[in-house]
Design an enzyme around this catalytic site. Structure first.
Site, mmCIF file in Angstrom:
data_model
loop_
_atom_site.group_PDB
_atom_site.id
_atom_site.type_symbol
_atom_site.label_atom_id
_atom_site.label_comp_id
_atom_site.label_asym_id
_atom_site.label_seq_id
_atom_site.Cartn_x
_atom_site.Cartn_y
_atom_site.Cartn_z
ATOM 1 N N GLU A 20 0.964 -1.118 -0.022
ATOM 2 C CA GLU A 20 0.069 -0.020 0.071
ATOM 3 C C GLU A 20 0.959 1.267 -0.029
ATOM 4 O O GLU A 20 1.934 1.195 0.607
ATOM 5 C CB GLU A 20 -0.928 0.107 1.185
ATOM 6 C CG GLU A 20 -2.085 -1.055 1.106
ATOM 7 C CD GLU A 20 -2.956 -1.018 2.150
ATOM 8 O OE1 GLU A 20 -4.089 -1.488 2.006
ATOM 9 O OE2 GLU A 20 -2.415 -1.015 3.603
ATOM 10 N N CYS A 72 5.469 -4.373 16.023
ATOM 11 C CA CYS A 72 5.016 -3.171 17.092
ATOM 12 C C CYS A 72 3.621 -3.310 17.261
ATOM 13 O O CYS A 72 2.591 -3.217 16.549
ATOM 14 C CB CYS A 72 5.305 -1.911 16.470
ATOM 15 S SG CYS A 72 7.064 -1.461 16.076
ATOM 16 N N CYS A 114 -1.528 6.633 9.562
ATOM 17 C CA CYS A 114 -0.620 6.148 10.037
ATOM 18 C C CYS A 114 -0.874 4.724 10.862
ATOM 19 O O CYS A 114 -1.460 4.822 11.764
ATOM 20 C CB CYS A 114 0.098 7.079 11.055
ATOM 21 S SG CYS A 114 1.767 6.717 11.482
ATOM 22 N N CYS A 161 0.483 -1.054 15.773
ATOM 23 C CA CYS A 161 0.502 -0.877 14.478
ATOM 24 C C CYS A 161 -0.085 -2.112 13.475
ATOM 25 O O CYS A 161 0.191 -3.284 13.657
ATOM 26 C CB CYS A 161 1.943 -0.753 13.766
ATOM 27 S SG CYS A 161 2.199 -0.453 12.199
ATOM 28 N N CYS A 164 5.944 -6.757 7.518
ATOM 29 C CA CYS A 164 6.892 -6.047 8.546
ATOM 30 C C CYS A 164 7.489 -7.146 9.555
ATOM 31 O O CYS A 164 6.672 -8.004 9.868
ATOM 32 C CB CYS A 164 6.161 -4.961 9.249
ATOM 33 S SG CYS A 164 7.521 -3.669 10.137
ATOM 34 N N CYS A 197 3.689 8.690 0.799
ATOM 35 C CA CYS A 197 4.070 7.751 2.019
ATOM 36 C C CYS A 197 4.353 6.238 1.270
ATOM 37 O O CYS A 197 3.375 5.737 0.865
ATOM 38 C CB CYS A 197 2.988 7.430 2.987
ATOM 39 S SG CYS A 197 3.468 6.282 4.325
#
Length: 396
Positions: A116, A140, A371, A143, A136, A129
Site C-alpha cells: 500500500e 510493534c 498512520c 501498528c 513487516c 508515503c
C-alpha cells in the site's frame, strides 16, 4: 540482549523472472548498473555513459515507458533496447480517495504480492508515503501493519516505482520542450509505509538515490524522510549513504514500555538509540530529527512521559521536533487513542520546553490510510518461504 527480541528474518530480495521472456527491468538500476547492462547488450563502452544519461532522463525525468518514445536515440538502437529490456513499475490494483483528498493505492508487485502507498495532499506540498517491505518484521503492538508478517523485501525498482506510479496518477510528468512547472504535486517522500526501511537498506538507498538524481525525479534530500524504529547500526550508514532527513518511531520514554510497544528496543535500547541519533545530524548535515510519538491512552501519555522525553533529547543534545500522532484505531487494536485534552497537555509541556510539538492531523482514516493502518488484505495469511519463492518465479 534478549535472545527472543525480533531480529530481521533472513529474507532475501528474491530475484524474479519477468513475464517478458527474461528481459531485464531498467527501473531501479543505479547508473553504473545501467551502464554495465548496456555494454553487455552490445553498446560500445565509449558511448555507454552517454546512452545511460539519455535513457535515464527518458525514464525518470519524462516518465517514458516505451523505448520508441526516446527520440534522441537511433531507431535501430531503440529496437535493440526493446529486445533486451523493459521499463516496468508496480501495477495499481485499487485506488481509493478519502473525503480529505488522501489517495491510497494498492499496488501489485512481482510474485503477486501487494503493498500500500498513500498520497497526502496539503497546502503547498504533497507527500507520498511509500513502503519498503511486503509486511513487516517488527510486530510493534500498536501498528496494524505490524500484524502482517514479513513476506519479502522490495527491490529498488519496486520502491522507486511507487513514486513513478503516483506521478502517473497525478499526471505530473513534465513534457519535453514545454516550460518547466516548478509547482510539484508530489514534493515529498516519506518512507513510513509498510516495513522497516533499514532492514532493506541497499534497495532503499538505491531507490532514493534515483529519486534525488538531478537528471531524474529531482527531489532534494531534504524532501525525503526515512522513518526507522531504531535499527541502530544502520543509522550512521543512512547519514553517509543517503543523507536524507530522519524520523524515529520513539513512542515511549522508558525501556519497559518501549519493549512492549516497539520490541526492537529489546535489541537496541533507548540509550543506544539516542546515542546514534545524537551523531546523525552532524554526519549528514541534516536538519532536526523528528521523534514520532503515538498517543496511547494510559500507556505513554502522562505528564511524566512528556518530561522524560524532553530530558532524553536535552541530555543528548539532539536537534529535534516531536510529532504527536493520535492513535489510529483499527479492528481488534489493543489500545485506545488518548483524549484530545491529554494530547494538548502533553504537547504544551514539550512546547514550553522549546521544542516544536505539532499534533499530526489524521488523514485518510475513512479508507484505512492513516498512520499505522496499512495492511494489504491479500497478505493477511502467513505464507511459507516455499510458497513465496514459487509465486515469485525464482530463476532456476
Amino acid at each position: 540482549m534478549d535472545p527472543k527480541a525480533p531480529i530481521t528474518q533472513d529474507v532475501m530480495t528474491i530475484p524474479r523472472k519477468t513475464d517478458e521472456g527474461g528481459k531485464r527491468n531498467l527501473v531501479g538500476l543505479t547508473r553504473d548498473q545501467m551502464r554495465e547492462a548496456l555494454i553487455e547488450m552490445g553498446t560500445p563502452e565509449k558511448q555507454a555513459k552517454m546512452r545511460t544519461g539519455q535513457i535515464w532522463q527518458w525514464i525518470y525525468q519524462w516518465g517514458k515507458r516505451d523505448f520508441a518514445d526516446m527520440t534522441n536515440l537511433a531507431k535501430a538502437y531503440r529496437a535493440q533496447l526493446a529486445e533486451h529490456f523493459v521499463i516496468e513499475i508496480p501495477e495499481v490494483v485499487t485506488r481509493q480517495v478519502s473525503e480529505d483528498g488522501t489517495r491510497k493505492y494498492l499496488c501489485r508487485i512481482a510474485g503477486g504480492h501487494e503493498v500500500e502507498v498513500v498520497y497526502i495532499p496539503e497546502e503547498g506540498r504533497g507527500t507520498l508515503c511509500i513502503s519498503s517491505q511486503v509486511g513487516c518484521t517488527l510486530t510493534c503492538s500498536f501498528c496494524h501493519t505490524g500484524t502482517q508478517k514479513l513476506v519479502r523485501n522490495l527491490t529498488a525498482a519496486e520502491i522507486v516505482g511507487q513514486v513513478m506510479m503516483a506521478r502517473d496518477d497525478l499526471d505530473e510528468w513534465p513534457v519535453p520542450g514545454e516550460p518547466k512547472d516548478e509547482t510539484r504535486l508530489l514534493s515529498n517522500i516519506v518512507l513510513m509505509g509498510m516495513g522497516e526501511p533499514l532492514y532493506n537498506f541497499d534497495n532503499v538507498r538505491d531507490a532514493m538515490k534515483i529519486a534525488m538524481d538531478a537528471e531524474g525525479i529531482q527531489l532534494s534530500r531534504r524532501r525525503i524522510t526515512l522513518s526507522t524504529s531504531g535499527v541502530v547500526p544502520e543509522i550512521a550508514r543512512t547519514a553517509e549513504e543517503i543523507g536524507c532527513l530522519l524520523a524515529i518511531s520513539f513512542h515511549a520514554t522508558t525501556d519497559e514500555t518501549r519493549d512492549v510497544l516497539v520490541p526492537i528496543n529489546k535489541r537496541w535500547n533507548i540509550e543506544e538509540l539516542l546515542g546514534a541519533l545524537a551523531a546523525y545530524p552532524k554526519a549528514s548535515n541534516s536538519e532536526r530529527i523528528t521523534f514520532e510519538y503515538v498517543m496511547l491512552d494510559g500507556v505513554n501519555d502522562s505528564d511524566e512521559d512528556a518530561h522524560r522525553l524532553i530530558e532524553h533529547i536535552k541530555r543528548h543534545n539532539i536537534p529535534a521536533k516531536i510529532n504527536l500522532i493520535p492513535f489510529n484505531e483499527w479492528p481488534g487494536a489493543p489500545y485506545k487513542r488518548s483524549s484530545n485534552n491529554r494530547i494538548r497537555a502533553f504537547a504544551n509541556i514539550i512546547y514550553q520546553a522549546g521544542y516544536a510539538s505539532p499534533i499530526r492531523k489524521t488523514r485518510g482514516e475513512d479508507i484505512m490510510a492513516a498512520c499505522g493502518q496499512l495492511k494489504s488484505a491479500t497478505e493477511r495469511a502467513r505464507k511459507s518461504r516455499k510458497q513465496i519463492e514459487a509465486e515469485a518465479g525464482l530463476r532456476g
